[in-house]
Design a protein around this motif. Structure first.
Motif, PDB file in Angstrom:
ATOM      1  N   LEU A  21      44.729  16.472  74.626  1.00 60.68           N
ATOM      2  CA  LEU A  21      46.175  16.416  74.848  1.00 60.68           C
ATOM      3  C   LEU A  21      46.539  16.925  76.248  1.00 60.68           C
ATOM      4  O   LEU A  21      47.489  16.424  76.869  1.00 60.68           O
ATOM      5  CB  LEU A  21      46.877  17.240  73.754  1.00 60.68           C
ATOM      6  CG  LEU A  21      48.155  16.662  73.161  1.00 60.68           C
ATOM      7  CD1 LEU A  21      48.096  15.177  72.899  1.00 60.68           C
ATOM      8  CD2 LEU A  21      48.513  17.378  71.881  1.00 60.68           C
ATOM      9  N   ALA A  25      48.681  14.922  78.825  1.00 60.27           N
ATOM     10  CA  ALA A  25      49.903  15.514  79.398  1.00 60.27           C
ATOM     11  C   ALA A  25      49.901  15.395  80.927  1.00 60.27           C
ATOM     12  O   ALA A  25      50.932  15.087  81.541  1.00 60.27           O
ATOM     13  CB  ALA A  25      50.034  16.975  78.980  1.00 60.27           C
ATOM     14  N   LEU A  52      52.019  18.923  71.304  1.00 59.31           N
ATOM     15  CA  LEU A  52      52.396  17.503  71.329  1.00 59.31           C
ATOM     16  C   LEU A  52      53.788  17.347  71.955  1.00 59.31           C
ATOM     17  O   LEU A  52      53.996  16.483  72.807  1.00 59.31           O
ATOM     18  CB  LEU A  52      52.392  16.920  69.908  1.00 59.31           C
ATOM     19  CG  LEU A  52      52.999  15.506  69.785  1.00 59.31           C
ATOM     20  CD1 LEU A  52      52.201  14.482  70.594  1.00 59.31           C
ATOM     21  CD2 LEU A  52      53.085  15.063  68.321  1.00 59.31           C
ATOM     22  N   THR A  55      53.718  17.533  75.555  1.00 60.05           N
ATOM     23  CA  THR A  55      53.135  16.323  76.149  1.00 60.05           C
ATOM     24  C   THR A  55      54.192  15.222  76.247  1.00 60.05           C
ATOM     25  O   THR A  55      54.285  14.523  77.263  1.00 60.05           O
ATOM     26  CB  THR A  55      51.927  15.859  75.290  1.00 60.05           C
ATOM     27  OG1 THR A  55      51.057  16.965  75.115  1.00 60.05           O
ATOM     28  CG2 THR A  55      51.186  14.702  75.924  1.00 60.05           C
ATOM     29  N   LEU A  56      54.994  15.093  75.176  1.00 62.16           N
ATOM     30  CA  LEU A  56      56.047  14.069  75.179  1.00 62.16           C
ATOM     31  C   LEU A  56      57.093  14.394  76.255  1.00 62.16           C
ATOM     32  O   LEU A  56      57.575  13.504  76.963  1.00 62.16           O
ATOM     33  CB  LEU A  56      56.700  13.985  73.802  1.00 62.16           C
ATOM     34  CG  LEU A  56      55.754  13.620  72.632  1.00 62.16           C
ATOM     35  CD1 LEU A  56      56.463  13.770  71.291  1.00 62.16           C
ATOM     36  CD2 LEU A  56      55.195  12.203  72.785  1.00 62.16           C
ATOM     37  N   ALA A 352      50.684  10.703  70.821  1.00 59.18           N
ATOM     38  CA  ALA A 352      51.242  10.578  72.173  1.00 59.18           C
ATOM     39  C   ALA A 352      50.965   9.184  72.735  1.00 59.18           C
ATOM     40  O   ALA A 352      51.858   8.525  73.291  1.00 59.18           O
ATOM     41  CB  ALA A 352      50.649  11.655  73.081  1.00 59.18           C
ATOM     42  N   ARG A 356      53.565   5.927  73.699  1.00 57.94           N
ATOM     43  CA  ARG A 356      53.521   5.168  74.955  1.00 57.94           C
ATOM     44  C   ARG A 356      53.350   3.668  74.656  1.00 57.94           C
ATOM     45  O   ARG A 356      54.006   2.815  75.260  1.00 57.94           O
ATOM     46  CB  ARG A 356      52.340   5.684  75.788  1.00 57.94           C
ATOM     47  CG  ARG A 356      52.148   4.888  77.043  1.00 57.94           C
ATOM     48  CD  ARG A 356      51.023   5.406  77.916  1.00 57.94           C
ATOM     49  NE  ARG A 356      51.280   4.893  79.254  1.00 57.94           N
ATOM     50  CZ  ARG A 356      50.878   5.435  80.374  1.00 57.94           C
ATOM     51  NH1 ARG A 356      50.177   6.536  80.345  1.00 57.94           N
ATOM     52  NH2 ARG A 356      51.175   4.896  81.523  1.00 57.94           N
TER      53      ARG A 356
END
Ligand code: NAI
Length: 407
Positions: A21, A25, A52, A55-56, A352, A356
């Motif tokens: 992750l 990121a 998470l 990361t978003l 994630a 996308r």
């Protein structure tokens, strides 16, 4: 908000154990694939979920977060996220009403992407909030039970947006459901009870990915494990894996610890409780609190008390005492901290990358339940191996041709 500092340290700990992750990121910060996208997520609000969410956010998204279980929120993590501008509607110990109000609130943000664990957000958007659902680009689903519900919507032709079944990624269910739940369920039972597993008769209901993980880990700690199943192939697999397989009504009077992992309803009910030994322990690892019939326990019991944190004692009319962990909700999340960061690293990397994928394939995807594309799955596995310092062989041209030829 006084818990935020503690939550930040927890998140730091999780981040350290989530290398895949972290790579995603970094990529998201450079490329901003989610720029301007509003995401509503219903997930267990744990330190791993926070990584998470970060990361978003790094990808440019705005995130609205609610809990996927009234008892699974880590309050310090929720506070830390709120202090960083995430719209969090979650705390440990929500009532049913508060739980659904939180889902309603994040849906009212009119998200373009919805991330769900268990399908309650998807179900809300497809029943009460259909106008909002029309504007959703796509969704994802984290767990087996949620995927079952979405497939039912697809079969009825009512699915309003495409959904990526993150649960069905190989790098999710083979690892998270099996190794994650296998370990964290035992962890939950131990934290709640501190019993010695060695020598106990542990009954595992359901030999799916979750059940297998629990059965193996319990055996690894010295338990005598008995499996119950309804599917002959899975039952046969359990037998050949060396477990005893019996019917629940046969095993009810034998087991010391019962763990349900079926995704089904009423797996352990009144008829079984009546046969159980004094002191039997009941735990559920399936998504909803319907596998062990808490309703039956409540109606049968002549008395009830909390004997330890996470342990409710029910005394039956026959004088026997049964101990229900975490009120019959996911024992690993209610009585422990859920899965380890290392395994959520893979599950959430799929989340994630699926978010996308939804943005990049808007208009191309139909209103169906899709599996995670194989290239995403393989990439997650490659990144995980790389982060572990493990290299694998590569097919030579000669080998590739050999495998592709029929001659
Ligand atoms: P699965 O579909 O692979 O396995 C379920 C198994 O239960 C199947 O083999 C099925 O034949 C069996 N089964 C169904 N009804 C039964 C009954 N009445 N008695 C005995 N066996 C029965 O599903 P998976 O992935 O193992 O998930 C199981 C549940 O665990 C789901 O609700 C899922 O959402 C949840 N889950 C929970 C996690 C956690 O952190 N606690 C993590 C991952 C999944």
């Amino acid at each position: 908000m006084s818990l935020a500092e503690k939550g930040k340290k927890q998140i730091e700990w999780a981040r350290m154990h989530m290398p895949v992750l972290r790579i995603i990121a970094d990529e998201f910060s450079r490329e901003k694939p989610l720029k301007g996208i509003r995401i509503a997520a219903v997930l267990h609000v744990t330190k791993e979920t926070a990584v998470l969410v970060e990361t978003l956010l790094a990808g440019g998204a705005e995130v609205w977060l609610a809990a996927s279980n009234p008892l699974s929120t880590q309050d310090d993590v929720a506070a830390a996220l709120a202090s960083e501008g995430v719209h969090v509607y979650a705390w440990r110990g929500e009532t049913e009403e508060e739980y659904f109000n939180a889902i309603k609130t994040i849906a009212s943000a009119e998200p373009q992407i919805v991330i769900d664990d268990g399908g309650d957000l998807h179900a809300y958007l497809h029943s009460t909030a259909q106008e909002i659902a029309k504007k959703v680009f796509g969704g994802t689903e984290e767990t087996t039970t949620g995927v079952h519900r979405l497939k039912a919507m697809e079969r009825q032709g009512i699915l309003k947006y495409p959904v990526i079944a993150v649960n069905n990624a190989l790098t999710k269910f083979m690892f998270d459901n099996r190794y994650g739940t296998g370990q964290s369920t035992i962890d939950g039972i131990l934290r709640a009870t501190n019993i010695l597993i060695a020598g106990k008769i542990v009954v595992v209901a359901g030999y799916g990915w979750v059940g297998r993980g629990i059965a193996w880990r319990a055996r690894g700690m010295g338990a005598r494990v008995i499996v119950t199943e309804v599917d002959p192939i899975r039952a046969l697999e359990a037998v050949m894996d060396g477990f005893e397989v019996m019917r629940m009504d046969e095993v009810a009077g034998i087991g010391d610890v019962f763990i349900t992992a079926t995704g089904n309803i009423n797996v352990i009910t009144k008829v079984h409780f009546e046969k159980m030994k004094d002191g039997a322990i009941l735990a559920n690892a399936g998504h909803f609190d319907v596998e062990v019939s808490v309703k039956d326990l409540e109606s049968m019991a002549i008395s009830k008390r909390e004997i330890r944190d996470c342990v409710t004692e029910y005394v039956l009319p026959n004088g026997k005492r049964l101990y229900l962990l975490g009120r019959g909700r996911l024992v690993n999340l209610v009585c422990a901290e859920g899965h380890s960061s290392e395994v959520m690293d893979m599950s959430f990397a799929n989340q994630a990358l699926a978010a996308r994928y939804i943005v990049e394939n808007r208009g191309v995807l139909e209103r169906k339940v899709y599996n995670v594309p194989l290239e995403i799955d393989r990439r997650v596995a490659e990144l995980k191996l790389r982060s572990m310092g493990i290299e694998i062989d590569v097919l030579t041209d000669e080998q590739r041709k050999y495998l592709e030829s029929w001659i």
